[in-house]
Design a protein around this motif. Structure first.
Motif, mmCIF file in Angstrom:
data_model
loop_
_atom_site.group_PDB
_atom_site.id
_atom_site.type_symbol
_atom_site.label_atom_id
_atom_site.label_comp_id
_atom_site.label_asym_id
_atom_site.label_seq_id
_atom_site.Cartn_x
_atom_site.Cartn_y
_atom_site.Cartn_z
ATOM 1 N N ILE A 116 0.809 -1.232 0.000
ATOM 2 C CA ILE A 116 0.000 0.000 0.000
ATOM 3 C C ILE A 116 0.843 1.283 0.000
ATOM 4 N N HIS A 117 2.086 1.149 0.402
ATOM 5 C CA HIS A 117 2.927 2.361 0.408
ATOM 6 C C HIS A 117 3.578 2.609 -0.966
ATOM 7 N N SER A 118 3.166 1.808 -1.987
ATOM 8 C CA SER A 118 3.722 2.030 -3.336
ATOM 9 C C SER A 118 3.269 3.394 -3.833
ATOM 10 N N GLY A 119 4.193 4.164 -4.349
ATOM 11 C CA GLY A 119 3.840 5.447 -4.982
ATOM 12 C C GLY A 119 3.460 6.538 -4.010
ATOM 13 N N ARG A 120 3.796 6.390 -2.759
ATOM 14 C CA ARG A 120 3.526 7.484 -1.819
ATOM 15 C C ARG A 120 4.558 7.472 -0.693
ATOM 16 N N SER A 121 4.512 8.496 0.123
ATOM 17 C CA SER A 121 5.408 8.601 1.270
ATOM 18 C C SER A 121 4.564 9.106 2.428
ATOM 19 N N ARG A 122 5.095 9.022 3.647
ATOM 20 C CA ARG A 122 4.326 9.616 4.751
ATOM 21 C C ARG A 122 4.199 11.125 4.572
ATOM 22 N N ASN A 123 5.134 11.698 3.774
ATOM 23 C CA ASN A 123 5.093 13.167 3.618
ATOM 24 C C ASN A 123 3.837 13.631 2.890
ATOM 25 N N ASP A 124 3.494 12.947 1.774
ATOM 26 C CA ASP A 124 2.253 13.358 1.088
ATOM 27 C C ASP A 124 1.032 12.808 1.799
ATOM 28 N N GLN A 125 1.251 11.677 2.529
ATOM 29 C CA GLN A 125 0.118 11.090 3.253
ATOM 30 C C GLN A 125 -0.350 12.044 4.360
ATOM 31 N N VAL A 126 0.605 12.549 5.142
ATOM 32 C CA VAL A 126 0.208 13.443 6.241
ATOM 33 C C VAL A 126 -0.297 14.781 5.692
ATOM 34 N N ALA A 127 0.313 15.245 4.581
ATOM 35 C CA ALA A 127 -0.163 16.514 3.990
ATOM 36 C C ALA A 127 -1.623 16.351 3.561
ATOM 37 N N THR A 128 -1.947 15.155 3.022
ATOM 38 C CA THR A 128 -3.327 14.901 2.587
ATOM 39 C C THR A 128 -4.251 14.783 3.798
ATOM 40 N N ASP A 129 -3.847 13.971 4.781
ATOM 41 C CA ASP A 129 -4.660 13.827 6.000
ATOM 42 C C ASP A 129 -4.969 15.196 6.592
ATOM 43 N N MET A 130 -3.937 16.039 6.629
ATOM 44 C CA MET A 130 -4.120 17.352 7.259
ATOM 45 C C MET A 130 -5.099 18.212 6.472
ATOM 46 N N ARG A 131 -5.023 18.144 5.138
ATOM 47 C CA ARG A 131 -5.978 18.958 4.359
ATOM 48 C C ARG A 131 -7.404 18.462 4.591
ATOM 49 N N LEU A 132 -7.570 17.145 4.717
ATOM 50 C CA LEU A 132 -8.916 16.616 4.991
ATOM 51 C C LEU A 132 -9.388 17.081 6.365
ATOM 52 N N TYR A 133 -8.472 17.013 7.339
ATOM 53 C CA TYR A 133 -8.800 17.444 8.699
ATOM 54 C C TYR A 133 -9.130 18.948 8.726
ATOM 55 N N LEU A 134 -8.272 19.727 8.081
ATOM 56 C CA LEU A 134 -8.459 21.186 8.095
ATOM 57 C C LEU A 134 -9.768 21.576 7.414
ATOM 58 N N ARG A 135 -10.077 20.861 6.336
ATOM 59 C CA ARG A 135 -11.311 21.139 5.603
ATOM 60 C C ARG A 135 -12.520 21.003 6.538
#
Ligand code: ARG
Length: 499
Positions: A116-135
């Motif tokens: 599942i970590h193919s093609g991603r890193s925790r860096n974009d994962q947390v940036a995405t999580d945060m945008r969902l949270y902030l939204r």
């Protein structure tokens, strides 16, 4: 909105109603409450990000349909568990992302968890999580702010003709109306709503697929995962996707700081005008707190807490700006702290608009006192000078000088008298005359107020059109918000179907 239960604090006998629970919680704050782990707030967003990423990996042929089914099953189980009994984060696994991956691969024993970590890193994962949270958190501020504006506009309609003193430098200045005063608050808060919606639009783009900062050689489809997460599109450059983390947090902190400043001004107005010395307003007993030593106290703690939280918010903004100031492009661990700051900010500030909406709804205006005060301290002097200048086609300054003297000679009676203005006219060798009837008319606040019927003025007709315009703006913003929410909720349903 507001709730009440029997009170157990030492004060309150003087009050006709028990303190509102929302108010007690707002005022006691962190004195009696523990804080959860930061990443606990990200669990549902991390699951959503994982679901969207897994769907995308399957669509692009990186994982099989069966592997997707297994991953989805594990993630939906995790969601259900976290919603019902909670998902305890293991500190040995560093953060939410490693905890979730461990759950899939080890707790659930799903082999595809290792893909599942193919093609991603925790860096974009947390940036995405945060945008969902902030939204979601930002929506949780904007919507109650709309309720606050609505409660102010309702009160303004009720009080549109109520005469009151206006102040500059905290000193009696000119006569105005409560409708004018209230619509000044709502006008400022509507700007806040517009600003926060703009920030919402800025953050509603997906950073997922940026990986560590520099993209990936896997054949990913960023547009597809963005759509599954209800974003309006992708944040294009992958390096900026990661470097920009914290910027949106700072933008939110700036918008909310401005909102909290407006709430502080409202609070200060309420504090002052409800003291026994001004005696123009009565704050409902449900929003009053007391003292453990002085049994007579009626304290507007909530308003002081709002001012304090505004300062807290400014501190978070300054820290966020500092964190993102000097790091090299790409991920830097400093940014993890931005998570704590913005979460603290939302926790402290989000309850303020709905609480204040309840306070405004139940606010009592002491109209007789307000009118009496508006008739003291020569608050009609500037309007009197204007009236004389217009009636006799004189320069304003000449009439200002007449009024200066008239105020001086009326000091003992508290209102401009006929004798005083006649003496001033004579001393200044002016040609004009003023009758007793004219003085009476000028000393009547409502006759002055209704002359100020230009755009934005305190005349009843101007207040009515401000209420209409502001109500229209609020409805427009609410429409925009409803559209955005619907898009997000349908994306959520698509990913979580079967949960
Ligand atoms: N938990 C981290 C954060 O909130 C994400 C981890 C990324 N770590 C890393 N060393 N690149 O920022």
């Amino acid at each position: 909105m507001s709730t009440q239960k029997s009170i157990s604090q030492v004060w309150g006998s003087r009050l006709g109603a028990s303190p509102d629970d929302l108010n007690l919680e707002f005022c006691s704050g962190r004195d009696v409450k523990a804080l959860p782990m930061a990443d606990e707030k990200l669990i549902k967003y991390d699951i959503w990000t994982n679901l969207a990423h897994a769907e995308m990996l399957c669509k692009t042929g990186i994982i099989s349909d069966d592997e997707l089914d297994e991953l989805k099953g594990a993630l939906l189980d995790l969601f259900q568990q976290s919603e019902s009994s909670g998902f305890e984060l293991d500190p040995d696994k560093e953060d939410i992302h490693i905890n979730v991956e461990h759950f899939i691969t080890h707790t659930k024993g799903i082999a595809a968890g290792k893909k599942i970590h193919s093609g991603r890193s925790r860096n974009d994962q947390v940036a995405t999580d945060m945008r969902l949270y902030l939204r979601e958190e930002l929506m949780g501020v904007i919507e109650p702010l709309g309720l606050l504006v609505e409660s102010i506009l309702e009160k303004a309609a009720e009080q549109k003709e109520a005469i009151m003193p206006g102040f500059t430098h905290y000193q009696p200045a000119m006569i105005t109306t409560a409708g004018h005063w209230l619509t000044s608050w709502s006008q400022a808060l509507l700007r806040d709503i517009a600003r926060l919606i703009n920030t919402f639009n800025n953050l509603n783009l997906s950073p997922l697929g940026a990986a560590a900062s520099f993209g990936t050689s896997w054949p990913i489809n960023r547009e597809y995962s963005a759509e599954l997460l209800g974003f309006e599109g992708v944040e294009e450059n992958t390096l900026d996707c990661i470097t920009s983390r914290g910027e949106l947090e700072a933008e939110i902190a700036s918008g909310i700081s401005m909102m909290m400043n407006h709430l502080s001004v409202i609070s200060q107005d309420l504090i002052l005008l409800s003291t026994p010395y001004y005696n123009m307003l009565k704050i409902d007993d449900r929003f009053i707190t007391g003292s453990s030593i002085m049994p007579q106290k009626r304290n507007p703690d909530f308003a002081e807490v709002i001012r304090g939280k505004a300062a807290f918010c400014h501190g978070a903004l300054t820290s966020l700006l500092g964190i993102i100031k000097g790091s090299m492009s790409g991920y830097n661990k400093d940014i993890q702290i931005s998570k704590y700051l913005i979460m603290d900010l939302f926790r402290e500030c989000s309850p303020a608009p709905p609480l204040l909406a309840e306070v405004i709804k139940s606010l009592e205006f002491k109209n007789d006192e307000m009118r009496k005060l508006a008739e003291t301290d020569f608050m009609n002097s500037a309007d009197f000078a204007d009236w004389l200048a217009r009636k006799h086609a004189l320069p304003f300054r000449e009439c200002y000088d007449l009024l200066s003297l008239a105020v001086k000679y009326s000091e003992a009676s508290g209102k401009i008298t006929h004798e005083a203005i006649c003496r001033a006219i004579e001393e200044n060798k002016s040609e004009i005359s003023v009758s007793r009837e004219e003085i009476e008319m000028i000393n009547k606040p409502s006759s002055l107020i209704n002359r100020k019927n230009h755009t934005g003025g305190p005349a009843v007709s101007s207040i009515e059109s401000m209420i209409e315009n502001q109500t229209g703006r609020l409805a427009g913003y609410r429409n925009q918000i409803a559209g955005k929410k619907e898009r997000i909720e349908s994306a959520w349903r698509r990913c979580f179907s079967g949960a």
